[in-house]
Write an enzyme that holds these catalytic residues in place. Structure first.
Site, mmCIF file in Angstrom:
data_model
loop_
_atom_site.group_PDB
_atom_site.id
_atom_site.type_symbol
_atom_site.label_atom_id
_atom_site.label_comp_id
_atom_site.label_asym_id
_atom_site.label_seq_id
_atom_site.Cartn_x
_atom_site.Cartn_y
_atom_site.Cartn_z
ATOM 1 N N ASP A 49 18.334 112.782 -125.982
ATOM 2 C CA ASP A 49 18.557 114.155 -126.436
ATOM 3 C C ASP A 49 20.036 114.368 -126.730
ATOM 4 O OD1 ASP A 49 17.372 117.210 -126.269
ATOM 5 O OD2 ASP A 49 19.446 117.098 -125.584
ATOM 6 N N TYR A 54 27.502 118.556 -129.744
ATOM 7 C CA TYR A 54 28.004 117.621 -128.729
ATOM 8 C C TYR A 54 29.042 116.661 -129.311
ATOM 9 C CZ TYR A 54 23.770 118.955 -126.069
ATOM 10 O OH TYR A 54 22.768 119.630 -125.413
ATOM 11 N N LYS A 79 19.783 119.026 -132.420
ATOM 12 C CA LYS A 79 19.716 120.486 -132.523
ATOM 13 C C LYS A 79 20.681 120.984 -133.577
ATOM 14 C CE LYS A 79 19.355 120.237 -127.484
ATOM 15 N NZ LYS A 79 20.094 118.951 -127.331
ATOM 16 N N LEU A 194 19.499 119.281 -112.629
ATOM 17 C CA LEU A 194 20.078 119.098 -111.292
ATOM 18 C C LEU A 194 21.187 120.103 -111.008
ATOM 19 C CD1 LEU A 194 20.275 115.189 -111.369
ATOM 20 C CD2 LEU A 194 18.465 116.615 -110.393
ATOM 21 N N ILE A 232 15.658 116.134 -118.894
ATOM 22 C CA ILE A 232 16.616 115.247 -119.562
ATOM 23 C C ILE A 232 17.910 115.206 -118.747
ATOM 24 C CG2 ILE A 232 15.756 115.259 -121.929
ATOM 25 C CD1 ILE A 232 17.588 117.667 -122.479
ATOM 26 N N LYS A 234 21.445 113.952 -117.190
ATOM 27 C CA LYS A 234 22.573 113.294 -117.836
ATOM 28 C C LYS A 234 23.436 112.620 -116.786
ATOM 29 C CE LYS A 234 26.734 114.536 -118.157
ATOM 30 N NZ LYS A 234 27.903 115.423 -118.188
ATOM 31 N N SER A 235 23.902 111.426 -117.089
ATOM 32 C CA SER A 235 24.881 110.742 -116.262
ATOM 33 C C SER A 235 25.516 109.650 -117.094
ATOM 34 C CB SER A 235 24.240 110.142 -115.003
ATOM 35 O OG SER A 235 25.224 109.472 -114.224
ATOM 36 N N VAL A 236 26.750 109.293 -116.750
ATOM 37 C CA VAL A 236 27.387 108.134 -117.377
ATOM 38 C C VAL A 236 27.575 107.023 -116.348
ATOM 39 C CG1 VAL A 236 28.554 109.491 -119.163
ATOM 40 C CG2 VAL A 236 29.702 109.083 -116.971
ATOM 41 N N ARG A 240 23.436 105.968 -111.174
ATOM 42 C CA ARG A 240 22.700 107.235 -111.244
ATOM 43 C C ARG A 240 21.738 107.261 -112.413
ATOM 44 N NH1 ARG A 240 27.908 110.955 -109.933
ATOM 45 N NH2 ARG A 240 27.903 110.704 -107.660
ATOM 46 N N ASN A 244 17.899 108.086 -111.521
ATOM 47 C CA ASN A 244 17.190 109.231 -112.104
ATOM 48 C C ASN A 244 15.864 108.831 -112.734
ATOM 49 O OD1 ASN A 244 19.246 110.964 -111.343
ATOM 50 N ND2 ASN A 244 20.216 111.023 -113.362
#
Length: 278
Positions: A49, A54, A79, A194, A232, A234-236, A240, A244
């Protein structure tokens, strides 16, 4: 050797299936996005997503191109941003998004915000309907729409949104929006599932996590999934990103779900203040 999990799907109101757990890239710089999405795809995510605002659609596109995965294995969402709303400008924005992603079609395209003060979301929706009719996108939907926006959109259009992507987590459960989505047959997709980590030290969540031998984040994601929502996270961080996704080998009991439900601190009776972002 780790086993790639089988991610369940949600069937949207037009018959298209979307993975129930995907990977978000909100606030990830473009230079870091390719690596993060590459890690996510290697871990087993297949739904990505992104959004024009962004600034990382190109980074997503690089990861998709380098993944070696067939296009039909992937579900890609983007989007249209507020400043591009309107019929013709939305069509141009869609073309630009496809160019940055390096794709010929999208799986899901959303109106990012209703921005009712601009009065353009009905014209924008007509553009999405045209793209859908042409087969350039498999499903169309909205993001951050309140019940009143949904009602007006549905009354003035021929296609009911497949998805409404909204902020939702234990402390902000957006019950009125979820009820409206359910009433209209719209799938609720969750951003910030989260709460950017702010709910993960709640004693209710940490207690359930300890009982299952899982992390608080995994418990909250499981709470979403068992109530039928699409999420959805998110993490980098590679650890994690993998954690997830590791949420399909346990189940929360009814009383555990109910106890997390009690954490709602929403209390809003009017529109979400962020809907007025220009």
């Amino acid at each position: 050797m780790s086993i790639t999990p089988i991610i369940p799907t949600v069937t949207l109101n037009n018959g298209v299936e979307i993975p129930q757990l995907g990977f978000g890239v909100f606030q990830v710089p473009d230079a870091e996005t390719t690596a993060a999405v590459t890690i996510a795809l290697a871990a087993g995510y297949r739904s990505i997503d992104t959004a024009a605002i962004y600034g990382n659609e190109a980074g997503v596109g690089r990861a998709l191109a380098d993944s070696g995965l067939a296009r039909e294995e992937l579900f890609v969402t983007s989007k249209v941003w507020n400043s591009d709303q309107g019929y013709d400008s939305t069509l141009r924005a869609f073309d630009a998004t496809l160019g940055r992603l390096g794709l010929e079609a999208l799986d899901l395209y959303l109106i990012h915000w209703p921005t009712p003060q601009r009065g353009l979301y009905l014209d924008t929706w007509r553009a999405l309907e045209a793209l859908y009719a042409e087969g350039r996108v498999r499903a169309i939907g909205v993001s951050n729409f309140e019940p009143a926006h949904l009602e007006r959109l549905i009354a003035g259009s021929s296609v009911v949104p497949a998805v409404n992507q909204v902020e939702l987590h234990p402390a902000l459960q957006n019950r009125a929006v979820v009820a409206a989505d359910t009433r209209y047959g719209i799938a609720t997709e969750v951003w910030s599932p989260l709460a950017q980590g702010t709910v993960l030290d709640d004693p209710t969540v940490t207690g359930i996590a300890a009982a299952h031998g899982k992390t608080p984040a995994q418990v909250v994601l499981r709470w979403h999934l068992q109530q039928g929502r699409i999420v959805i996270p998110k993490s980098v961080t590679p650890r994690r990103i993998a954690e997830n996704l590791d949420v399909f080998d346990f189940e929360l009991a009814g009383d555990e779900l109910a106890s997390i439900d009690t954490l709602d601190r929403d209390g809003r009776t009017g529109p979400h203040p962020d809907e007025f972002n220009a």
